[in-house]
Structures are given as structure tokens and as C-alpha cells.
Design an enzyme around this catalytic site. Sequence first.
Site, short mmCIF file in Angstrom:
data_model
loop_
_atom_site.label_atom_id
_atom_site.label_comp_id
_atom_site.label_asym_id
_atom_site.label_seq_id
_atom_site.Cartn_x
_atom_site.Cartn_y
_atom_site.Cartn_z
N HIS A 39 0.85 -1.19 0.00
CA HIS A 39 0.00 0.00 0.00
C HIS A 39 0.88 1.24 0.00
CE1 HIS A 39 -3.67 -2.33 1.64
NE2 HIS A 39 -3.60 -2.34 0.33
N GLU A 123 -6.30 -8.56 2.93
CA GLU A 123 -5.92 -9.73 3.74
C GLU A 123 -7.17 -10.40 4.34
OE1 GLU A 123 -3.16 -9.22 7.15
OE2 GLU A 123 -4.57 -10.61 8.08
S1 SF4 Z 1 1.74 -10.20 8.54
FE1 SF4 Z 1 3.49 -10.20 7.17
S2 SF4 Z 1 3.00 -8.62 5.67
FE2 SF4 Z 1 1.64 -8.29 7.40
S3 SF4 Z 1 2.73 -6.82 8.73
FE3 SF4 Z 1 3.29 -8.88 9.44
S4 SF4 Z 1 5.19 -9.40 8.36
FE4 SF4 Z 1 4.22 -7.68 7.28
#
Ligand code: SF4
Length: 285
Positions: A39, A123
Site C-alpha cells: 500500500h 488480507e
Molecule cells: S503479517 Fe506479514 S505482511 Fe503483514 S505486517 Fe506482518 S510481516 Fe508484514
Amino acid sequence: MELRKAEVLGFCGGVRRAVRMIERELEEGPLETLGAVVHNPRVVAELERRGAHVISSLEEARSGRVAITAHGVGEKVYREIEARGLELIDTTCPIVLRAQRAAASLAEEGFKVIIFGEADHPEVRGLLGWTKGSGVAVLDPTAPLELPRRAALLSQTTKGAELFAQFVGRFLEHHLGRLGELRIINTTCPETGRRYEAAKELSRWAELVLVVGGRNSANTRRLAETCARMGIETHLIEEAAEIDPRWLIGKERVGVTAGASTPDSAIAAVIQRLEELAGREVLAC
Ligand code: SF4
């Protein structure tokens, strides 16, 4: 003027990994990414220039190679990629992958999967896509919900453990009486929490905090909110050119932090601009 960077800032491990994977694949030729890799308009524009075109649906795939972003996607998207005969470049963050696996196995076991997160976040859409239709995304733990006897609570990874714990507490107060079994899986990402803690620490020291990152990045916006809540003058900027020199008037201590989707180059440019405005090398750490 003294200038300090937050102890933890910028690209998280998952985004760094995804960008590197895309960069490596670009050496083989152009590709499409299903949604923006991060993003951050700056990073996306640079990758686009090198041949990574952002598409919003698989129908738009022209190169024959499609990359899934660090946010991951639902099960149906994998099937569609296969059905279309596209080469898959899967940059799903391993932490998101773990959350997807948890969602899938809970749904398989017959749990209603309740995800603490924004329903329209990529997500969360991906996580819901592993729940075989049994999942729902909510932000308000007191919202009326159709609950079967068995339910499970998961979190969007970037919500952070503190917020998830608050959500779970209020959810229990409101809904526990109707449940026979409740599973809680902590799917929050430690990287996110570390960034917020470092931003708070920075805000205890600074008189002004600049948060560098895309305005379309939820975690960058939350970092800015975190600093502002500490009572510190805070500005969210996407690039160094947005710094208004008037912000610095009378400020002795200026802090810089950045969201998980902000590249090192954008942070370095902001530091450089601040140094120019201060007229000397001022970086403390
Ligand atoms: S889940 Fe993965 S992509 Fe999301 S903030 Fe944590 S390390 Fe970054």
C-alpha cells in the site's frame, strides 16, 4: 534540532520479502500483480515502471504470470489461477499464510470463523476466502451476530495484539453465554506491535513526529493516530516534498517513523530533507 528515527520502522519482513520476490521475477520478464504489492504508491509506480502491472481481476492477466501479494488471497483465487493456466508467483507473507491455515482448518471443523478486521481489506477478504462461507469480519465485538454453538476468533494480522485482546474481552462479555465452545487464535503480527511500541517511544521524546507512508495504508494511518494520541504534533506524509518547513519552527526534537509498506528510500529522502531544512547533519540515531 535533533532528529531521531523510531527503533523499528518501514518495510516489515513480509513486505520486504514480497518486493524482493517480485524484483527477482521481473528479471525473467513482465508480470501482473493481483492488487498492489504494497500500500505505497511510490513502490507500486517503481515496480510498474519495471514491468509489474497491477490488475484487479485475473481476467486482465496478459503476461501469463501473476503474483499474489503479501496479503494473500482466498482458495477460489488459487483455483482460478490454475484453471486459467497462469504461472503463479506467490508472495503471501508466511504469517498471513498461518492465519489462512487456521481459518481453513477451523472452518473444516465446523466453527464459525469471526475475524477481527476490516471486511474490505485484501488480507481479510483472503482469510474469509478460506472459511468455506462460514466466516465473517467484524470490528465491533458487540455487533449482533448469528452464532452457532462453536465459534472461533481470529484477527487481521496488522491489528496488533493489544487491540485484539480488547476485542476478545468485549466479545466474551457480549456473546459467551450463547456459545458452547470458543477458540481464540492469535493471528496478530508481532511486527505491527513492535512498530506501534517504537512509535510511542518516539512520541515520548519528540515534539513533532512525521509518519512516512501511503495514505492508503491502514497501518501507516494507525501509526499516525498512535503518535497523535500521545499528544504530539503528527503529520502523515507520502514523500519528502510534503514537509512544510513551518512545522519545524520552534521544534528541537523531531521524530520520524514509517509504516510497514514504506521503502527505505522514502525514509532516507525525508531524513535528507529534514537535514537540509535544519541546515546541518542532525541525525541522532
Ligand atoms: S503479517 Fe506479514 S505482511 Fe503483514 S505486517 Fe506482518 S510481516 Fe508484514
